[in-house]
Design an enzyme around this catalytic site. Structure first.
Site, PDB file in Angstrom:
ATOM      1  N   SER A 164       0.851  -1.190   0.000  1.00 56.54           N
ATOM      2  CA  SER A 164       0.000   0.000   0.000  1.00 56.54           C
ATOM      3  C   SER A 164       0.883   1.235   0.000  1.00 56.54           C
ATOM      4  O   SER A 164       2.017   1.204   0.492  1.00 56.54           O
ATOM      5  CB  SER A 164      -0.884   0.013   1.258  1.00 56.54           C
ATOM      6  OG  SER A 164      -1.493   1.278   1.453  1.00 56.54           O
ATOM      7  N   TYR A 190      -0.164  -0.047  10.698  1.00 55.41           N
ATOM      8  CA  TYR A 190      -0.479  -0.517   9.346  1.00 55.41           C
ATOM      9  C   TYR A 190       0.645  -0.153   8.386  1.00 55.41           C
ATOM     10  O   TYR A 190       1.105  -0.990   7.599  1.00 55.41           O
ATOM     11  CB  TYR A 190      -1.789   0.102   8.873  1.00 55.41           C
ATOM     12  CG  TYR A 190      -2.157  -0.237   7.443  1.00 55.41           C
ATOM     13  CD1 TYR A 190      -2.546  -1.519   7.097  1.00 55.41           C
ATOM     14  CD2 TYR A 190      -2.116   0.735   6.438  1.00 55.41           C
ATOM     15  CE1 TYR A 190      -2.885  -1.844   5.787  1.00 55.41           C
ATOM     16  CE2 TYR A 190      -2.454   0.427   5.130  1.00 55.41           C
ATOM     17  CZ  TYR A 190      -2.837  -0.857   4.811  1.00 55.41           C
ATOM     18  OH  TYR A 190      -3.167  -1.164   3.506  1.00 55.41           O
TER      19      TYR A 190
END
Length: 275
Positions: A164, A190
């Site tokens: 990501s 994350y």
């Protein structure tokens, strides 16, 4: 490797509107075997669907077996195949990873490390590791290393590490990976795990090149999936405003799950990336 030693840039006619099924148009995966983690939701479904359409025998590695069976039936109905498998895998519990690996027989041509968790409250995996790092990185790391013999025996196997742009939020903080001494933030946790996904792809390719295995990390784009299930109503509303502003400014557009899966499917199947 110097700047002059860099391989040529690979270009295609694809863009952010290309779907996974369009990517595999003309690609023949007959006889190939693929595993997609998180294959019963989000872009995992469309990734698995495209691979099946191209002729691969696909295994959905999922936590929710009922959802996996529904996805299997849907993919078989739309692809005309009858060999989609559903196997249990919880990346937050290495005992299930070990069981998955122990039960695997034969070669494996494609491993899509797609499953993940994002912006979750502070928590731990079964082994006591911070949820994001333990699930997104360590679970997939154990799966890939466990399946290494199967990947090596396939000849030309490919691993896709779904990362990501969120990796830009944090490096891997090796001095405190599990937030034992620093303040925990869901976004930071994350981001760190996504950086680990990228680093894994780089190092796996370096270490396993002699086995014919290549790995690539991909950013699939901005897609509305249940990956954001941990967001509050306020976070969701704020994100919607930001997306509308960004789209109005021409910075990016939201992708469908079919479009979001295209990047993973491309690096997993395109002849342009052979070797």
């Amino acid at each position: 490797m110097t700047q002059h030693d860099q391989p040529p840039r690979i270009t295609t006619g694809y863009d952010d509107t290309t779907t996974a099924l369009q990517v595999v148009d003309g690609v023949d995966l007959a006889g190939k075997r693929a595993v997609v983690t998180g294959g019963s939701s989000g872009i995992g479904v469309e990734t698995a669907r495209a691979l099946a359409h191209a002729g691969a025998q696909v295994t959905l590695a999922v936590r929710d077996l009922a959802a996996g069976e529904r996805t299997k039936n849907d993919i078989e109905r739309t692809s005309g195949r009858n060999d989609v498998d559903v196997l249990f895998l919880d990346l937050g519990d290495l005992a299930t990873v070990d069981a998955f690996v122990a039960g695997w027989t034969g070669p494996l041509d494609i491993l899509i490390n797609n499953a993940g968790v994002m912006d979750a409250p502070r928590g731990t995996t079964k082994q006591g590791w911070e949820t994001h790092f333990g699930t997104n990185h360590l679970g997939h790391f154990a799966l890939a290393t466990g399946l290494h013999p199967a990947l090596a025996s396939a000849g030309g196997a490919r691993i896709v590490s779904v990362a990501s742009a969120g990796h830009g939020v944090s490096p891997v903080v090796f001095d405190d990976v599990f937030f034992e001494r620093r303040e925990y933030t869901p976004n930071g946790a994350y981001g760190q795990s996504k950086t680990a996904n990228v680093l894994f792809a780089v190092e796996a390719t370096r270490r396993w090149a002699a086995d014919g295995i290549t790995a690539n990390a991909v950013m699939p784009g901005v897609i509305a999936t249940n990956l954001s299930r941990h967001w509050t109503a306020e976070q969701r509303a704020e994100a919607e405003v930001q997306v509308k502003q960004a789209e109005s400014a021409g910075n990016f557009r939201m992708k469908s799950t079919e479009e979001g899966a295209a990047t993973s499917v491309f690096v997993a199947t395109s002849p342009l990336l052979a070797g």
